[in-house]
Design an enzyme around this catalytic site. Sequence first.
Site, PDB file in Angstrom:
ATOM      1  N   HIS A   1       0.288  -1.384  -0.160  1.00 26.94           N
ATOM      2  CA  HIS A   1       0.179  -0.549  -0.153  1.00 26.94           C
ATOM      3  C   HIS A   1       0.749   1.063  -0.045  1.00 26.94           C
ATOM      4  O   HIS A   1       0.340   2.399  -0.410  1.00 26.94           O
ATOM      5  CB  HIS A   1      -1.039   0.118   1.105  1.00 26.94           C
ATOM      6  CG  HIS A   1      -1.784   1.091   1.232  1.00 26.94           C
ATOM      7  ND1 HIS A   1      -1.871   1.536   2.398  1.00 26.94           N
ATOM      8  CD2 HIS A   1      -3.033   1.325   0.847  1.00 26.94           C
ATOM      9  CE1 HIS A   1      -3.201   2.939   1.718  1.00 26.94           C
ATOM     10  NE2 HIS A   1      -3.917   2.281   1.450  1.00 26.94           N
TER      11      HIS A   1
ATOM     12  N   LYS B   1       3.138   4.977  -0.982  1.00 28.93           N
ATOM     13  CA  LYS B   1       3.770   5.162  -2.330  1.00 28.93           C
ATOM     14  C   LYS B   1       4.764   6.726  -2.134  1.00 28.93           C
ATOM     15  O   LYS B   1       5.036   7.007  -1.321  1.00 28.93           O
ATOM     16  CB  LYS B   1       2.409   6.499  -2.114  1.00 28.93           C
ATOM     17  CG  LYS B   1       0.817   5.925  -2.129  1.00 28.93           C
ATOM     18  CD  LYS B   1       0.821   5.441  -1.341  1.00 28.93           C
ATOM     19  CE  LYS B   1      -1.145   4.751  -1.268  1.00 28.93           C
ATOM     20  NZ  LYS B   1      -1.632   3.873  -0.748  1.00 28.93           N
TER      21      LYS B   1
ATOM     22  N   HIS C   1      -9.110  11.311   2.318  1.00 29.04           N
ATOM     23  CA  HIS C   1      -8.747  10.329   1.555  1.00 29.04           C
ATOM     24  C   HIS C   1      -7.089   9.880   2.785  1.00 29.04           C
ATOM     25  O   HIS C   1      -6.549   8.829   2.574  1.00 29.04           O
ATOM     26  CB  HIS C   1      -8.280  10.109   0.771  1.00 29.04           C
ATOM     27  CG  HIS C   1      -7.649   7.906   0.207  1.00 29.04           C
ATOM     28  ND1 HIS C   1      -6.385   7.734  -0.290  1.00 29.04           N
ATOM     29  CD2 HIS C   1      -7.966   6.988   0.350  1.00 29.04           C
ATOM     30  CE1 HIS C   1      -6.415   7.492  -0.336  1.00 29.04           C
ATOM     31  NE2 HIS C   1      -7.056   6.211   0.015  1.00 29.04           N
TER      32      HIS C   1
ATOM     33  N   LYS D   1      -3.943  10.239   5.590  1.00 25.15           N
ATOM     34  CA  LYS D   1      -3.830  10.031   6.436  1.00 25.15           C
ATOM     35  C   LYS D   1      -2.444  10.742   7.725  1.00 25.15           C
ATOM     36  O   LYS D   1      -1.300  10.816   7.044  1.00 25.15           O
ATOM     37  CB  LYS D   1      -2.665   8.600   6.018  1.00 25.15           C
ATOM     38  CG  LYS D   1      -3.973   7.158   5.424  1.00 25.15           C
ATOM     39  CD  LYS D   1      -3.386   8.259   4.030  1.00 25.15           C
ATOM     40  CE  LYS D   1      -4.093   5.977   3.041  1.00 25.15           C
ATOM     41  NZ  LYS D   1      -5.574   6.570   3.050  1.00 25.15           N
TER      42      LYS D   1
ATOM     43  N   ASP E   1      16.898  10.432  -8.419  1.00 31.92           N
ATOM     44  CA  ASP E   1      18.163  11.210  -8.116  1.00 31.92           C
ATOM     45  C   ASP E   1      19.044  11.207  -6.276  1.00 31.92           C
ATOM     46  O   ASP E   1      19.778  11.652  -6.159  1.00 31.92           O
ATOM     47  CB  ASP E   1      18.971  12.019  -8.494  1.00 31.92           C
ATOM     48  CG  ASP E   1      18.630  12.235  -9.852  1.00 31.92           C
ATOM     49  OD1 ASP E   1      18.557  11.328 -10.624  1.00 31.92           O
ATOM     50  OD2 ASP E   1      18.389  13.173 -10.689  1.00 31.92           O
TER      51      ASP E   1
ATOM     52  N   ASP F   1       0.256  17.560  19.437  1.00 32.77           N
ATOM     53  CA  ASP F   1       0.919  18.964  20.225  1.00 32.77           C
ATOM     54  C   ASP F   1       1.332  19.941  19.132  1.00 32.77           C
ATOM     55  O   ASP F   1       1.099  19.167  18.008  1.00 32.77           O
ATOM     56  CB  ASP F   1       2.573  18.379  20.662  1.00 32.77           C
ATOM     57  CG  ASP F   1       1.977  17.332  22.376  1.00 32.77           C
ATOM     58  OD1 ASP F   1       0.699  17.641  22.233  1.00 32.77           O
ATOM     59  OD2 ASP F   1       3.474  16.462  22.609  1.00 32.77           O
TER      60      ASP F   1
END
Length: 473
Positions: free
Chosen positions: A218, A220, A391, A393, A225, A398
């Site tokens: 899952h 991404k 969508h 995450k 470079d 703090d």
Amino acid sequence: MILSMIALAAVGFHVAGIFAAMHAVMHTRTSQGAFAWSLGLVFLPYLSLVPYLFLGSSHFRGYVDLHRQRQARFFMLHDEASQPPQGAAVLTPETVDDPRYAPIGRMLKTAMHGGHALTLLVDGHAAFDAMLAAIARAEHYVLVQFFIIHDDTLGGRLRDALLERAAAGVRVCLLYDGIGSHALPDRFVERLRDGGVEARPFATRRWRNRFQLNFRNHRKVLVVDGTHGFVGGLNAGDEYLGADPALSPWRDTHLGIEGPAVADLQRAFAEDWYWVTGERPPSLAPLDRCGRAASMIVATGPADRQESCSLFFTQAITAATKRLWITTPYFVPDAAVFGALRLAVFRGVDVRILIPDRPDHRTVFMASTLYAHEATVAGIRMFRFYDGFTHQKVMLIDDDTAVVGSMNLDNRSFRLNFEIAAVNVDATFASEVEAMLTADFARSDEINPNDYRRLPYLSRVALHVARLFDPVL
């Protein structure tokens, strides 16, 4: 004769179900999951045996062995990286000792380093404009990994950008998940390969778990470079730019990183690439001291010795003393994470969680609705984002810590998927994330405990039935 064959088949199903139940008891990661599978396999093998072949196995020994030998055998990228390009700074990463997150580093054999420049990328257009621009500047290599790639306008832009760099002599390595990208046509991949792009599907399948749908990659990740890295929640498809009317506008967050942590993004990609190809991808040392932020790359997965993703969330939640703001599309926490959230409330922490107001997966949405109700009863402030589908995450801890990555608050991320996130400690960056989330909360409605009580009885029953599927959600 026909009745005898039916009886024989029924006996065969029950015998196979008993053996599968024994396997579930021995290998399912949670007692709840083991109980659910074994009960179904023993008493209803006609309905549960085939799903267990696809969803039940929790071991894939080859990847586990590789993963647990990574430090010693394959991926000492800091030591083995080639010299940086002429004129670039030599990497001498500064290790940051933050006791709040040190247990996470020790668990995952990684560390937090200082000297990073961070770019908050809000929504798909900003994120893909930045990523495609970075790809266009590549001189040596491009490492790309997405859970989902679609053969649509955005997927075509990504394909063309990679082909252009490959034609210029840049080495391009592309990983996509074999199940997440199941709709990607062969012609799309063949065109990439014909143009010099090394495009490969990720799969944990070997002969003994060739039916397996679990253990998806899952993550991404984009590394260019060795100097520019990207991580977050976006995949490569038009719906991530808001093209799906049912879910538009699509709300998501990605992160651009420059500095020592890019090497850890490379290492995470290298492990997955080695599993698929048996080769290590190219690597260069990242630039040093690009900014003031401290960052740690957290790469978790079911091959870890510990339930690392769940433990990561538990420790991060425990670290909060003033504020804990989380946004997640799926809120199906396990007992440890839910307990940590409730304890944070009792410590006086401002705990807020933002979830979608509309579903993309109905069963998960229903289970999330029940957990959201129980959270409000415990004093956790729950919000539903009504201006599209969220969508992202993201976690804000703090006044100085912001986490951006691919991890959801559900069992699939906790125990079944390979995930990745960046933990960033920097007051300036955290203030940017605070402003972003404040705007998101302004486009949401707070959930009231009475919302659940107002539902019809059968609707409440349906929510509880949906939660029974926690182990595979």
